[in-house]
Scaffold this motif. Structure first.
Motif, PDB file in Angstrom:
ATOM      1  N   ARG A  65      -8.447  11.453  12.038  1.00 52.67           N
ATOM      2  CA  ARG A  65      -8.237  12.425  10.954  1.00 52.67           C
ATOM      3  C   ARG A  65      -8.645  13.825  11.403  1.00 52.67           C
ATOM      4  N   ASN A  76      -2.138  10.038  11.651  1.00 49.12           N
ATOM      5  CA  ASN A  76      -2.746  10.952  10.676  1.00 49.12           C
ATOM      6  C   ASN A  76      -4.099  10.444  10.185  1.00 49.12           C
ATOM      7  N   TRP A 133      -3.455   1.349   8.540  1.00 50.97           N
ATOM      8  CA  TRP A 133      -2.421   0.415   8.091  1.00 50.97           C
ATOM      9  C   TRP A 133      -2.836  -0.975   8.532  1.00 50.97           C
ATOM     10  N   ARG A 155       5.353   4.457   2.113  1.00 46.48           N
ATOM     11  CA  ARG A 155       5.834   5.715   2.697  1.00 46.48           C
ATOM     12  C   ARG A 155       6.539   5.458   4.031  1.00 46.48           C
ATOM     13  N   LEU A 156       5.934   4.644   4.878  1.00 51.77           N
ATOM     14  CA  LEU A 156       6.530   4.373   6.185  1.00 51.77           C
ATOM     15  C   LEU A 156       7.871   3.651   6.045  1.00 51.77           C
ATOM     16  N   GLU A 159      -4.680   7.523   8.688  1.00 54.32           N
ATOM     17  CA  GLU A 159      -4.594   6.436   7.703  1.00 54.32           C
ATOM     18  C   GLU A 159      -4.736   5.096   8.420  1.00 54.32           C
ATOM     19  N   LEU A 206      -3.181   5.027  12.103  1.00 53.78           N
ATOM     20  CA  LEU A 206      -1.974   5.822  12.334  1.00 53.78           C
ATOM     21  C   LEU A 206      -2.356   7.223  12.819  1.00 53.78           C
ATOM     22  N   PHE A 242       6.060   8.564  12.090  1.00 54.12           N
ATOM     23  CA  PHE A 242       4.658   8.208  12.292  1.00 54.12           C
ATOM     24  C   PHE A 242       3.817   9.399  12.740  1.00 54.12           C
ATOM     25  N   SER A 298       0.848  -1.183   0.000  1.00 48.21           N
ATOM     26  CA  SER A 298       0.000   0.000   0.000  1.00 48.21           C
ATOM     27  C   SER A 298       0.889   1.241   0.000  1.00 48.21           C
ATOM     28  N   SER A 299       0.332   2.361  -0.436  1.00 44.98           N
ATOM     29  CA  SER A 299       1.128   3.591  -0.472  1.00 44.98           C
ATOM     30  C   SER A 299       1.494   4.008   0.951  1.00 44.98           C
ATOM     31  N   THR A 300       0.594   3.756   1.904  1.00 48.67           N
ATOM     32  CA  THR A 300       0.890   4.052   3.311  1.00 48.67           C
ATOM     33  C   THR A 300       2.122   3.283   3.768  1.00 48.67           C
ATOM     34  N   GLU A 301       2.125   1.977   3.474  1.00 48.72           N
ATOM     35  CA  GLU A 301       3.242   1.152   3.917  1.00 48.72           C
ATOM     36  C   GLU A 301       4.528   1.566   3.215  1.00 48.72           C
TER      37      GLU A 301
END
Lengths: 483, 483
Positions: free
Chosen positions: B60, B177, B181, A450-451, B179, B175, B459, A445-448
């Protein structure tokens, strides 16, 4: 050879002495070619530091000079992570001279070792102290503990003892900037802050170099029972596993699925082996129970057989009546891997799905492979108790060699799609390295992403260590750092 | 109540409905006061989202508005991590309405649950499916799985089954923000990339909120044997443990050290308890063997007793002949905790050292405490198999209440210095939160502090979630974000 190379080699030679540097191309052969025969490029140099401090000095130098590094253990990985790069010459940092058993504490069931210790030596030292280090791999005669930790190694005993991650209590790591980070405490419980240790385990040499570890031991098993059981189907093997978990309490230490074709492959590789059963069956399970204390394992095994026969998930079987006979049964497990190599190039996968989905997954994978390549041979074997199968494909003999890469890519894609359908993993134990990177990234995923990228930046902002493994190079790195 | 508060409460009420928000101070009592009676400040609001998506929406909103948040599970932690702050009003995000068992797969030995599930409910659901979830804590009637994961909970069965970290196969986390995960796969093996999952486990609600998890189950034990054995010394208890590990194979599930004073404390708390042995001994071990299959545990236990008597590490003992009798023995273990509370304020610690160093550590700690406070009572009990002791101090009755905080600080410092001498941990299972922060930071290398702080920044760059727990607030945060 560029000037930079000469300067670096001179520095390393001064620091480590002649035995600490392998500078000539002809001597570098075994560092550039991995277990599976893969090779990419030649290194800038191969260095062999003898202490953690020497590793740190090498890394500090490379960090200052912006020279790329790749840590190397026993070079038995299967995803090309430790191979030197083919675009930018890297310094291979081999741990092979760091083989010291630092301390073994049998009362604490722990052992502190250098990162370069060969797994088999670690196991032997544990046994000499009436203890046991459970990690058990085909490559254990040459793989190193540091590499086992970097790749979070698995093997045949995971169902009982866990992955390498669960066998490490303390770590010593040289970070990409040359700092030494250490959690080298022999503590079974330590619950302070974020677990950098767990983050580093399985990071495949991209966040640091494992120079030492405190390992968790168990008592040495005093007895074991090994059996090869014939089962009517993969689904029956899965049901037998559930039975074996219950009947075996927590003493079941291995449970391997072996299809008939794998027996044949083992016979090809080791002609001294003979069929352990009189009749031919479609699938087998090789299982082991082990105990360090007074338990009657044969009663346990009989109980399991009885229940298995009653539930019609066991058709026949042979129980090893001696250690020699047990070893003979395990030779089948090893021989079948060699037998695949003898058949030439083939597709290897290392997938996992929920145990309850194994049978359906194998069925769907077989159907997908048959559709794409009707004459190739699919074999699905492995660690039922971990939901981890190696679904491999041996191509039909008539397939021209040049057609194989494209075929394998297609077949792998089809198998991975099946695995995706069960929320499975495309890499259960081998890791990502280079060869699984595309499939890995496609599922991230884009979240993962990024992290993970941010974490890599925290440890190694200049992408100097293990660059391009697991995660792709950041764009900016592709443009710089060429020499 | 500020305007900002009103706006936020209005938003939450619209999002979650009336039952999803606790806005009035009088209703917030149980969210601001923890198990141990600790309290700090009042929250901006308490929200109780019912789904992962609702948690994400709350987060959020807080992230956009730069409102601080603190996740809250069953509120049974011992380090003040879940208490709302006393300087800046935080939104308490309680998971208590998220109590769904999502899926239980007995063939795969896994269970997917909401983060708010009470541990006892999880254990019950597992048992109803002939499985077992091994985490076992005094607080299991009210602690939540999400909190157990956030704090990497321990308990009495760790020596056999590991900490919470080893019992989690998949995670779902919101997370800071907002999101989501997720690694919610029911896979026993998955070796892809850096383990964010392991990084999040034990991060105490500072990197994200655990809204769901896939847990690893084992077969349900069908039988167990419990014994209380009298031992001559702590050192003898440690030697008995090494014996028990060997004789017990991997079936030893608990091994607790109980000094005589703890028995007395248990009798004070639970007068219905009587001394299980005729004579008085200085130390006891409460141990348990358990199995799901056909093993004769009583033979095993007899074997252990025999060996223990022969090595003079067992003086006497009682074997529970029924489940009721075993429960009675375990009541001693629970009663002694209550007995300490009845004695009033006391110092609690949660340290670990190598198992082989336990006896010397207790001796040195006792000497240090006696020097500082001759009339106080030191009790050292706990999980021998994990090297994890609770070395607690009950002050002398004549100590004035206002002198206690300074005395406890002094005593704690002295005990921690002893633990440092054995390369031990000042927090074996309780975590850091707020109350262990100073001792934790004082022992942190600058390298580690830099890495941990950077990871927090990845994070939660604005320090909005669990701010000030584990790591101190960054300087800049101390100056802003006041409302």
């Amino acid at each position: 050879m560029t000037i930079r190379n000469d300067t670096a080699v001179a520095f390393f030679t001064q620091l480590l002495g002649a035995k600490g540097v392998v500078a000539e191309a002809e001597d570098q052969e075994r560092y550039v070619c991995d277990w599976a025969g893969g090779r990419l490029g030649m290194p800038l140099a191969v260095v062999r530091p003898g202490t953690t401090e020497e590793v740190a000095e090498v890394v500090r130098y490379c960090h200052e000079q912006r020279i790329r590094m790749v840590p190397q253990g026993g070079h038995t990985g299967l995803v090309q992570g430790a191979l030197p790069d083919d675009h930018i010459a890297e310094v291979v940092i081999s741990l092979e001279r760091m083989t010291r058993i630092r301390r073994l504490d049998p009362l604490n069931f722990t052992m502190a070792v250098d990162g370069g210790c060969i797994l088999e030596e670690v196991k032997r030292a544990a046994e000499e102290n009436d203890c046991f280090f459970p990690l058990s791999l085909g490559a254990q005669g040459s793989c190193q503990i540091g590499g086992n930790i970097a790749t979070n190694a698995g093997g045949v005993n995971v169902l009982r003892y866990g992955m390498m991650r669960e066998l490490v209590l303390g770590l010593e790591v040289v970070l990409p900037n040359g700092e030494i980070w250490s959690s080298m405490r022999a503590l079974h419980k330590d619950n302070r802050g974020y677990s950098l240790q767990q983050l580093l385990i399985g990071s495949e040499g991209t966040l640091g170099i494992v120079t030492g570890a405190v390992l968790k031991l168990t008592p040495r098993p005093q007895q074991s029972q090994t059996a090869l059981l014939a089962v009517p189907s993969v689904e029956a093997a899965v049901r037998l596993y559930a039975l074996a978990r219950r009947v075996g309490s927590d003493l079941l230490s291995a449970f391997e699925l072996i299809p008939r074709q794998c027996l044949e492959l083992a016979f090809e590789a080791a002609p001294q082996l003979s069929d352990p059963l009189d009749e031919v069956y479609p699938n087998y399970v090789l299982l082991e129970l082990a105990a360090s204390g007074p338990v009657d394992l044969s009663v346990m095994l009989e109980c399991l057989l009885e229940a298995g026969m009653e539930e019609e998930v066991v058709l026949d079987g042979v129980l090893a009546s001696s250690i020699a006979q047990a070893d003979q049964l395990w030779l089948i497990r090893e021989g079948m891997v060699e037998g695949q190599l003898l058949r030439g190039e083939h597709l290897r996968t290392d997938i996992s799905v929920p145990i309850s989905a194994i049978a359906e997954c194998v069925e769907q994978a077989a159907a997908a492979v048959t559709t794409l390549s009707p004459n190739s041979l699919l074999i699905a074997y492995g660690h039922i108790g971990d939901g981890n199968l190696h679904i491999n494909v041996l191509p039909a003999a008539e397939t021209p060699g040049e057609a194989l890469p494209a075929l394998f890519e297609q077949l792998e894609g089809a198998i991975f799609t099946v695995v995706d359908g069960f929320d499975g993993s495309i890499s259960a134990e081998h890791g990502i390295g280079r060869s699984k990177q595309a499939a890995y990234l496609a599922r991230l995923s884009s979240t993962e992403q990024r992290l993970l990228t941010s974490i890599k930046e925290v440890f190694d902002p200049d992408e100097l260590m293990g660059a391009g493994r697991i995660l792709p190079l950041a764009e900016r790195q592709l443009l710089s750092n060429i020499h």
